[in-house]
Write an enzyme that holds these catalytic residues in place. Sequence first.
Site, mmCIF file in Angstrom:
data_model
loop_
_atom_site.group_PDB
_atom_site.id
_atom_site.type_symbol
_atom_site.label_atom_id
_atom_site.label_comp_id
_atom_site.label_asym_id
_atom_site.label_seq_id
_atom_site.Cartn_x
_atom_site.Cartn_y
_atom_site.Cartn_z
ATOM 1 N N GLU A 1 0.819 -1.209 0.000
ATOM 2 C CA GLU A 1 0.000 0.000 0.000
ATOM 3 C C GLU A 1 0.853 1.258 0.000
ATOM 4 O O GLU A 1 0.565 2.233 -0.724
ATOM 5 C CB GLU A 1 -0.917 -0.020 1.223
ATOM 6 C CG GLU A 1 -2.135 0.871 1.116
ATOM 7 C CD GLU A 1 -3.137 0.548 2.206
ATOM 8 O OE1 GLU A 1 -4.262 0.130 1.871
ATOM 9 O OE2 GLU A 1 -2.808 0.727 3.394
ATOM 10 N N GLU B 1 2.279 1.717 -3.384
ATOM 11 C CA GLU B 1 1.233 2.193 -4.297
ATOM 12 C C GLU B 1 0.968 3.685 -4.099
ATOM 13 O O GLU B 1 0.834 4.444 -5.066
ATOM 14 C CB GLU B 1 -0.052 1.389 -4.076
ATOM 15 C CG GLU B 1 -1.194 1.786 -5.008
ATOM 16 C CD GLU B 1 -2.483 1.032 -4.706
ATOM 17 O OE1 GLU B 1 -3.474 1.248 -5.441
ATOM 18 O OE2 GLU B 1 -2.516 0.238 -3.738
ATOM 19 N N CYS C 1 -8.740 -2.174 3.342
ATOM 20 C CA CYS C 1 -8.646 -3.332 4.244
ATOM 21 C C CYS C 1 -9.994 -3.774 4.792
ATOM 22 O O CYS C 1 -10.155 -4.916 5.204
ATOM 23 C CB CYS C 1 -7.729 -3.009 5.427
ATOM 24 S SG CYS C 1 -6.037 -2.664 4.952
ATOM 25 N N SER D 1 -7.230 1.876 -2.816
ATOM 26 C CA SER D 1 -6.028 1.077 -3.046
ATOM 27 C C SER D 1 -6.447 -0.252 -3.654
ATOM 28 O O SER D 1 -7.488 -0.813 -3.303
ATOM 29 C CB SER D 1 -5.304 0.825 -1.719
ATOM 30 O OG SER D 1 -4.356 -0.208 -1.858
ATOM 31 N N LYS E 1 -16.293 -10.049 6.293
ATOM 32 C CA LYS E 1 -15.234 -10.875 5.710
ATOM 33 C C LYS E 1 -15.765 -12.239 5.281
ATOM 34 O O LYS E 1 -15.154 -12.906 4.446
ATOM 35 C CB LYS E 1 -14.061 -10.998 6.690
ATOM 36 C CG LYS E 1 -13.294 -9.679 6.835
ATOM 37 C CD LYS E 1 -12.030 -9.829 7.625
ATOM 38 C CE LYS E 1 -11.326 -8.482 7.809
ATOM 39 N NZ LYS E 1 -10.814 -7.917 6.545
ATOM 40 N N GLU F 1 -16.703 -11.283 1.918
ATOM 41 C CA GLU F 1 -15.509 -10.953 1.136
ATOM 42 C C GLU F 1 -14.833 -12.196 0.585
ATOM 43 O O GLU F 1 -14.411 -12.239 -0.576
ATOM 44 C CB GLU F 1 -14.527 -10.171 2.012
ATOM 45 C CG GLU F 1 -13.227 -9.807 1.311
ATOM 46 C CD GLU F 1 -12.183 -9.269 2.267
ATOM 47 O OE1 GLU F 1 -11.360 -8.447 1.838
ATOM 48 O OE2 GLU F 1 -12.169 -9.687 3.443
ATOM 49 N N GLU G 1 -13.029 -12.631 -7.568
ATOM 50 C CA GLU G 1 -11.747 -12.021 -7.900
ATOM 51 C C GLU G 1 -10.675 -12.314 -6.846
ATOM 52 O O GLU G 1 -9.487 -12.052 -7.068
ATOM 53 C CB GLU G 1 -11.889 -10.510 -8.094
ATOM 54 C CG GLU G 1 -12.444 -9.749 -6.909
ATOM 55 C CD GLU G 1 -13.959 -9.602 -6.924
ATOM 56 O OE1 GLU G 1 -14.466 -8.606 -6.343
ATOM 57 O OE2 GLU G 1 -14.638 -10.474 -7.514
ATOM 58 N N CYS H 1 -11.970 -2.383 13.806
ATOM 59 C CA CYS H 1 -12.204 -3.821 13.978
ATOM 60 C C CYS H 1 -12.439 -4.214 15.428
ATOM 61 O O CYS H 1 -13.062 -5.247 15.698
ATOM 62 C CB CYS H 1 -11.026 -4.612 13.432
ATOM 63 S SG CYS H 1 -10.666 -4.266 11.691
#
Length: 589
Positions: free
Chosen positions: A280, A283, A300, A320, A359, A362, A367, A505
């Site tokens: 990250e 990037e 994230c 990102s 998640k 996710e 992908e 979180c």
Amino acid sequence: MAKINIKIEGIPFQVEEGMTILEAAKQCGFEIPSLCAYNHGECSKASCRVCLVEATGARGLVASCVYPVAEGMEITISSPKAVEARRLSVELLLSNHNRNCQECDKNEKCELLHVARITGAREDMYVGEKTAVTVDQLTPAIKRDTSKCVLCGRCVERCKSAHGLGVLGFENRGFNTIVAPAENRSFANSPCIMCGQCVSVCPTGALSEISEIEKVDLAMKQGKYVVVQTAPAVRAALGEEFGMPIGSLVTGKMVAALKRLGFKKVFDTNFAADLTIMEEATELLSRVKNGGTLPMITSCSPGWVNYAEYYYGDLLDHLSSCKSPHEMFGAILKTYYAEKNGIDPKDMFVVSIMPCTAKKFEKTRPELSKDGLQDVDAVLTTRELGKLIKRAGIRFDKLLDEQFDNDIVGEYTGAGVIFGVTGGVMEAALRTAIYTLTGKEAKPVELKEVRGFEGVKEASYNLGGMEVKVAVAHGMKNAKVLLDQIREGKSPYHFIEIMGCPGGCVAGGGQPFVKPCFLPNEDADILDTYKAKRAAALYTEDESKAIRESHNNEQIKKLYADYLGQPNSHLAHELLHTTYKAKEKFKEI
């Protein structure tokens, strides 16, 4: 605020003007049975009628959660009339409730059962027709069972307060009223971001996560090479499932328990958090130097990513391209780690222990896979891990601390640990960005300007002569402020961190339920402090680490030297990066 004089049960007290009777009673040491007393009033006000009391100046009984105190008011909680009315209210709720308590996800944590005990509710006092039931379990993340709903409206209000959304609402009227997405759609057919905040405030089992415990059991029975990784926020909350104080840091006991549960390897997702920072930060610097899309926003949090795809599809270039840490780890385990250890990736089964329900969704994204294999095979919440440990008969409090596995992967720094709290990703990224741009380590290493629970935090740093402006937001209601600035072309920032859940979180939708009625040894201000206590545990572990910057993780360096080449290399992009796609926003009815 001015003080006024009241009496509760004949005893004089001074309380602040403007308080409700329920708030005043709690402050004065009385517990009036209620289904909203444990949620800062986030509910459909006075709907359950469980908190009825007598008060001078009122006509009949009043709902203490909404009725304000007044000078000279005398409040009676224990009169026969009030006691019988509260019992009646609970019995009516129970008459339309599916009481399969032993199988319920909220067993031992059900607030309806709690008030039923307090009020002395009698069994089957009212028997008759029940409201038609909807059981929605079409998403990988959240289950909705209207047979257990008491129409308190907490989930409705939490969706609004945390995210400014109205995914849930009251459908139909009268006896047929239910809580649901518009037109009683499935969560799968609504713009739900799967964050699980609604689950965390539900007083019954009407909302729960979709359990994947049986999926993990099956993988072990089939002889798969089952490995597990744990997110940083889990260690700061898991102890609560076993009666330990909020904020207890149980890293070593958690590892010991996981090893006893039969996992082949027990890794820390923090390794991949360090990896995320390397990707990250590289990037970000590339975008700054090469005129890329700014501000860049972290990716994230899957709840945040879902929100962006639904509501800000025109801004996806700002995100990102990095996968979330646990997905990165899954990709590395099924390639680099499998190759080095002679394991067929098809035989490997990766389990992520996460504080998050989003998640679960996710991990199903097509992908996030390679050669037909998903990066991560199963996601268990912190609560589900607690169930696994209890099921195995493990005495969690008696466990001696053990260490994570770190054979070629698994080593982590303090920067990886703080990913679990709002501002943590930003702070970790800045520690590495400062080094990359200046060649010097951040001094001090703690960048406290981005810490704290303000809705939006901002800071500015001079990095090697470059002025870098950053911002941090948590909860989509706060994120919207920053996103609208970008959409209007007014954003002054280079880098933005966004986390889906308020607080990050540590307060994710898969964390242990924080209800004072089940935590009698906690402070009275528990609802105001639990996020800070969990966050403090993560900052404590960060401070305890000898290495606190992601770029100094020796295993990460070796991973690049032996396999990936360098951050943002072609192979790194293939394994560690992804793309996002705008979703059609469902019509609001």
